[in-house]
Design an enzyme around this catalytic site. Structure first.
Site, short mmCIF file in Angstrom:
data_model
loop_
_atom_site.label_atom_id
_atom_site.label_comp_id
_atom_site.label_asym_id
_atom_site.label_seq_id
_atom_site.Cartn_x
_atom_site.Cartn_y
_atom_site.Cartn_z
CG HIS A 96 126.11 34.24 24.54
ND1 HIS A 96 125.02 33.63 23.96
CD2 HIS A 96 125.76 34.53 25.81
CE1 HIS A 96 124.04 33.57 24.85
NE2 HIS A 96 124.47 34.10 25.98
CD GLU A 168 125.92 32.41 29.58
OE1 GLU A 168 125.30 33.18 30.33
OE2 GLU A 168 125.97 32.56 28.35
N GLY A 230 117.94 37.87 30.68
CA GLY A 230 116.59 38.39 30.93
C GLY A 230 116.46 39.20 32.21
P1 PGA Z 1 119.33 34.39 30.61
O1 PGA Z 1 120.56 34.55 29.59
O2 PGA Z 1 119.76 34.99 31.92
O3 PGA Z 1 118.21 35.15 29.97
O4 PGA Z 1 119.04 32.94 30.74
C1 PGA Z 1 121.88 34.36 30.04
C2 PGA Z 1 122.84 34.53 28.89
O5 PGA Z 1 122.50 34.17 27.75
O6 PGA Z 1 123.96 35.04 29.07
#
Ligand code: PGA
Length: 245
Positions: A96, A168, A230
């Site tokens: 991540h 991501e 989130g």
């Molecule tokens: P987010 O985070 O949905 O809050 O943008 C996604 C993630 O970091 O996996």
């Protein structure tokens, strides 16, 4: 066609008690939901025992947010695959961007973790994604292809179907500034072709995904679900997202 996966990455949110309360609501919501997607939840390590107890017999899978590549040893604060499996963990998120940026995970150690996870029969979700600066420099595609190749280095072809990847973009995580679904699909096409053999590998989008936009992503040919931060923290909102995926 790869299967669809909706995965919750809770990051540093929720105590064990919060986790049980969340799952009480989520499991009740999902009883009315046809199982068209695989659902995975990755709570903090300290909530794995509570989550495991509550998820027993349900269709929701349990994941962890990272793991070390060694089985045991002098690695203060780290957690290994057998320690996760003891709590019924079957999935693990690797690489991540928050772990890369703040906790020293590199392309090299993501690769070590991936080899270890597969050897220990865990199902890994490997995250890749460019920063805003890399995108501004026109290097986004090159960066994710390089990250994907580095992560998958030495992984045998037959193991690629036991892996999920996640695109991501760092600038989209937690910002509300989600990547345009067509652009995400284009990037994920590059990821799918970064090495041979990824045609059946699920690739998830992550970065400000929510119930209101999930279907715009899952409609795209290269997008097989989401990795959600989130919007996974509220059980009713997350159940709504799963239904729309
Ligand atoms: P987010 O985070 O949905 O809050 O943008 C996604 C993630 O970091 O996996």
């Amino acid at each position: 066609m790869p299967r669809t996966i909706v995965a919750a990455n809770w990051k540093m949110h929720k105590t064990a008690a919060d986790t049980t309360a969340f799952l009480d609501v989520l499991l009740a919501e999902l009883e009315q939901t046809p199982p068209h997607v695989d659902v995975m939840i990755a709570p903090p390590f300290t909530a794995l025992a509570a989550a495991s107890a509550r998820l027993a017999g349900s269709r929701v899978l349990l994941g962890a947010q990272t793991m070390h590549w060694e089985l045991e040893g002098p690695y203060t604060g780290e957690i290994s695959a057998p320690m996760l499996e003891e709590f019924g963990v079957t999935w693990v998120i690797l690489g991540h961007s928050e772990r890369r940026a703040a906790c020293g995970e590199t392309d090299r150690t993501v690769n070590l973790r991936l080899h270890a996870a597969l050897a220990q029969h865990l199902l890994p979700v490997v995250a890749v994604g460019e920063t805003a600066a890399e995108r501004a420099a026109g290097a986004a595609g090159e960066r994710v292809v390089q990250q994907t190749r580095a992560a998958l280095d030495g992984i045998p072809n037959e193991s690629l179907q036991r892996i999920a990847l996640a695109y991501e973009p760092v600038w989209a995580i937690g910002t509300g500034n989600n990547c345009d679904p067509d652009e995400a699909d284009r990037m994920m096409h590059l990821i799918r072709n970064a090495v041979p053999g990824l045609q059946e590998t699920p690739i998830l989008y992550g970065g400000s995904m929510k119930a209101a936009n999930v279907a715009d992503y899952t409609a795209k040919p290269n997008i097989n679900g989401g990795l959600i931060g989130g919007a996974s923290l509220d059980p009713r909102g997350f159940a709504d997202l799963i239904r729309r995926a």
